[in-house]
Design a protein around this motif. Sequence first.
Motif, PDB file in Angstrom:
ATOM      1  N   GLY A 131       0.821  -1.210   0.000  1.00 51.10           N
ATOM      2  CA  GLY A 131       0.000   0.000   0.000  1.00 51.10           C
ATOM      3  C   GLY A 131       0.851   1.254   0.000  1.00 51.10           C
ATOM      4  O   GLY A 131       1.964   1.271   0.531  1.00 51.10           O
ATOM      5  N   ILE A 132       0.300   2.303  -0.620  1.00 50.26           N
ATOM      6  CA  ILE A 132       0.951   3.627  -0.621  1.00 50.26           C
ATOM      7  C   ILE A 132      -0.072   4.624  -0.064  1.00 50.26           C
ATOM      8  O   ILE A 132      -1.171   4.740  -0.603  1.00 50.26           O
ATOM      9  CB  ILE A 132       1.372   4.031  -2.059  1.00 50.26           C
ATOM     10  CG1 ILE A 132       2.364   3.001  -2.626  1.00 50.26           C
ATOM     11  CG2 ILE A 132       1.974   5.441  -2.065  1.00 50.26           C
ATOM     12  CD1 ILE A 132       2.761   3.256  -4.074  1.00 50.26           C
ATOM     13  N   PRO A 133       0.273   5.329   1.034  1.00 54.44           N
ATOM     14  CA  PRO A 133      -0.721   6.207   1.662  1.00 54.44           C
ATOM     15  C   PRO A 133      -0.968   7.489   0.887  1.00 54.44           C
ATOM     16  O   PRO A 133      -0.037   8.176   0.487  1.00 54.44           O
ATOM     17  CB  PRO A 133      -0.088   6.519   3.025  1.00 54.44           C
ATOM     18  CG  PRO A 133       1.376   6.396   2.800  1.00 54.44           C
ATOM     19  CD  PRO A 133       1.575   5.355   1.735  1.00 54.44           C
ATOM     20  N   LYS A 134      -2.232   7.796   0.709  1.00 53.12           N
ATOM     21  CA  LYS A 134      -2.625   9.078   0.096  1.00 53.12           C
ATOM     22  C   LYS A 134      -3.919   9.550   0.747  1.00 53.12           C
ATOM     23  O   LYS A 134      -4.794   8.743   1.046  1.00 53.12           O
ATOM     24  CB  LYS A 134      -2.808   8.944  -1.419  1.00 53.12           C
ATOM     25  CG  LYS A 134      -3.958   8.064  -1.872  1.00 53.12           C
ATOM     26  CD  LYS A 134      -5.279   8.751  -1.983  1.00 53.12           C
ATOM     27  CE  LYS A 134      -6.374   7.847  -1.463  1.00 53.12           C
ATOM     28  NZ  LYS A 134      -7.648   8.420  -1.242  1.00 53.12           N
ATOM     29  N   VAL A 147       0.414  11.214   0.542  1.00 52.34           N
ATOM     30  CA  VAL A 147       0.430  11.969  -0.716  1.00 52.34           C
ATOM     31  C   VAL A 147      -0.883  12.769  -0.831  1.00 52.34           C
ATOM     32  O   VAL A 147      -1.957  12.245  -0.546  1.00 52.34           O
ATOM     33  CB  VAL A 147       0.580  11.004  -1.919  1.00 52.34           C
ATOM     34  CG1 VAL A 147       0.407  11.749  -3.247  1.00 52.34           C
ATOM     35  CG2 VAL A 147       1.923  10.289  -1.867  1.00 52.34           C
ATOM     36  N   GLY A 148      -0.786  14.017  -1.227  1.00 52.25           N
ATOM     37  CA  GLY A 148      -1.972  14.851  -1.455  1.00 52.25           C
ATOM     38  C   GLY A 148      -2.226  15.855  -0.348  1.00 52.25           C
ATOM     39  O   GLY A 148      -2.867  16.880  -0.565  1.00 52.25           O
ATOM     40  N   PHE A 149      -1.697  15.572   0.841  1.00 47.14           N
ATOM     41  CA  PHE A 149      -1.955  16.460   1.984  1.00 47.14           C
ATOM     42  C   PHE A 149      -1.320  17.837   1.766  1.00 47.14           C
ATOM     43  O   PHE A 149      -1.949  18.871   1.992  1.00 47.14           O
ATOM     44  CB  PHE A 149      -1.412  15.797   3.256  1.00 47.14           C
ATOM     45  CG  PHE A 149      -1.483  16.675   4.475  1.00 47.14           C
ATOM     46  CD1 PHE A 149      -2.701  17.096   4.980  1.00 47.14           C
ATOM     47  CD2 PHE A 149      -0.328  17.083   5.134  1.00 47.14           C
ATOM     48  CE1 PHE A 149      -2.777  17.909   6.113  1.00 47.14           C
ATOM     49  CE2 PHE A 149      -0.393  17.890   6.272  1.00 47.14           C
ATOM     50  CZ  PHE A 149      -1.616  18.301   6.753  1.00 47.14           C
ATOM     51  N   ASP A 150      -0.074  17.835   1.321  1.00 46.64           N
ATOM     52  CA  ASP A 150       0.642  19.110   1.196  1.00 46.64           C
ATOM     53  C   ASP A 150      -0.046  20.033   0.182  1.00 46.64           C
ATOM     54  O   ASP A 150      -0.175  21.237   0.419  1.00 46.64           O
ATOM     55  CB  ASP A 150       2.104  18.838   0.792  1.00 46.64           C
ATOM     56  CG  ASP A 150       2.959  20.093   0.886  1.00 46.64           C
ATOM     57  OD1 ASP A 150       3.049  20.648   1.991  1.00 46.64           O
ATOM     58  OD2 ASP A 150       3.494  20.534  -0.142  1.00 46.64           O
ATOM     59  N   THR A 151      -0.500  19.448  -0.927  1.00 48.02           N
ATOM     60  CA  THR A 151      -1.179  20.279  -1.943  1.00 48.02           C
ATOM     61  C   THR A 151      -2.486  20.827  -1.381  1.00 48.02           C
ATOM     62  O   THR A 151      -2.864  21.982  -1.644  1.00 48.02           O
ATOM     63  CB  THR A 151      -1.440  19.454  -3.224  1.00 48.02           C
ATOM     64  OG1 THR A 151      -0.223  18.827  -3.619  1.00 48.02           O
ATOM     65  CG2 THR A 151      -1.955  20.327  -4.352  1.00 48.02           C
ATOM     66  N   ALA A 152      -3.185  20.012  -0.597  1.00 46.45           N
ATOM     67  CA  ALA A 152      -4.433  20.485   0.019  1.00 46.45           C
ATOM     68  C   ALA A 152      -4.144  21.629   0.994  1.00 46.45           C
ATOM     69  O   ALA A 152      -4.898  22.605   1.067  1.00 46.45           O
ATOM     70  CB  ALA A 152      -5.134  19.328   0.727  1.00 46.45           C
TER      71      ALA A 152
END
Length: 360
Positions: A131-134, A147-152
């Motif tokens: 698994g890869i966390p996003k 992945v995705g937290f920083d852009t949010a």
Amino acid sequence: MSEIKKIGILTSGGDCAGLNAVIMSVVNAAAKLGWEVYGIHDGTDGLTNRPLSYEVLTVNNFSDSPWPRLAGSYLGSLNTGVKKESQEEIAARFGEGVRELGLDAVVVVGGDGSMNIVSNYCKSAGVKMVGIPKTIDNDTPLTDYSVGFDTACEACTKALDDLVTTARSHHRALILEVMGRDAGHLAMHAAVAGFADVCLVPEIPYSLAGIINKLESVKKSGRTHALIVVSEGVKTETGEAVTAAKNMVGEKINGGIGDYLSKLINSNYSGFQTRVTKLGHVQRSGTPTSFDRSLAVILGSEAIRLLQQGHTDRMVAYTNGKVQSFALDEVVAAGTTGLDANSPYVKAARLIGMYVGEEQ
Ligand code: F6P
């Protein structure tokens, strides 16, 4: 070492920025080992629906393409859908799909819910999984970042930067309601970066008096505007949900706390007029930040390295500044990870005078 020749990759749960960079890095790292990669469409649906829905991915899909730089999922993703069948029936069809395609392993890009559900499907299918966390919620356990937290965070911070000018013109306290489900990571990170005056998160109880005190002290300082960030999972002062809304599978739908607070503040305090912005799904979009892109490349390539070394049933993670991996059972047992009320973000926010709820 592994006998892997063919793997699948799927993105599961709510989308976010950085997923395509993950897919690209998985495809490139697998291609270097001579493995074939099957991109499964629409999360697990591509393997559980009939006909199967997938496409063979090669480095050519991404080498001269804007996709790795874009948000969304090239493969499509699946949030909880309405399914008539039991989990056992879905798992059985997943297994049939895996066998029909001849997959030796599946890379699952998902949040904590997907790590749980899809790892059960993979176990019952007897196929390897990494698994890869996003997630923009950043609530996947055992990793500091998904992945995705920083852009949010960037989207929310930008919204605060945009709101402050109009707040100033009209002498208002503007409320920004952000996503995050039951975790306050996104709200707190954005509030600190966007210099908000108040930040409310589900993990820390608050009082109306505390909010009004802060607004009053802003006013006394001579500033005629204020910014309030509230996480969608925040409840009323007395702990009730502001909405009873549920989706078609009975899960609660968050949202509405911004409007609730606005009315409450307006009817109890005349120092500032309030208005509400509910930021919504733009938090899952936008140009992926360099942090999310590099995290995607690091975790995507690490997933392939683990499979090549013969590992399975693990989630890759970026924890304490190191690339690590954890057993999926451990990840599932750890459960959703909320904001630590003693995190450096909360501490710093308090130290600079932000109202972040009552000290415990
Ligand atoms: O988990 C990601 C997330 O964006 C949450 O922050 C939010 O509550 C939810 O998904 C929204 O889901 P949907 O896209 O189904 O409305």
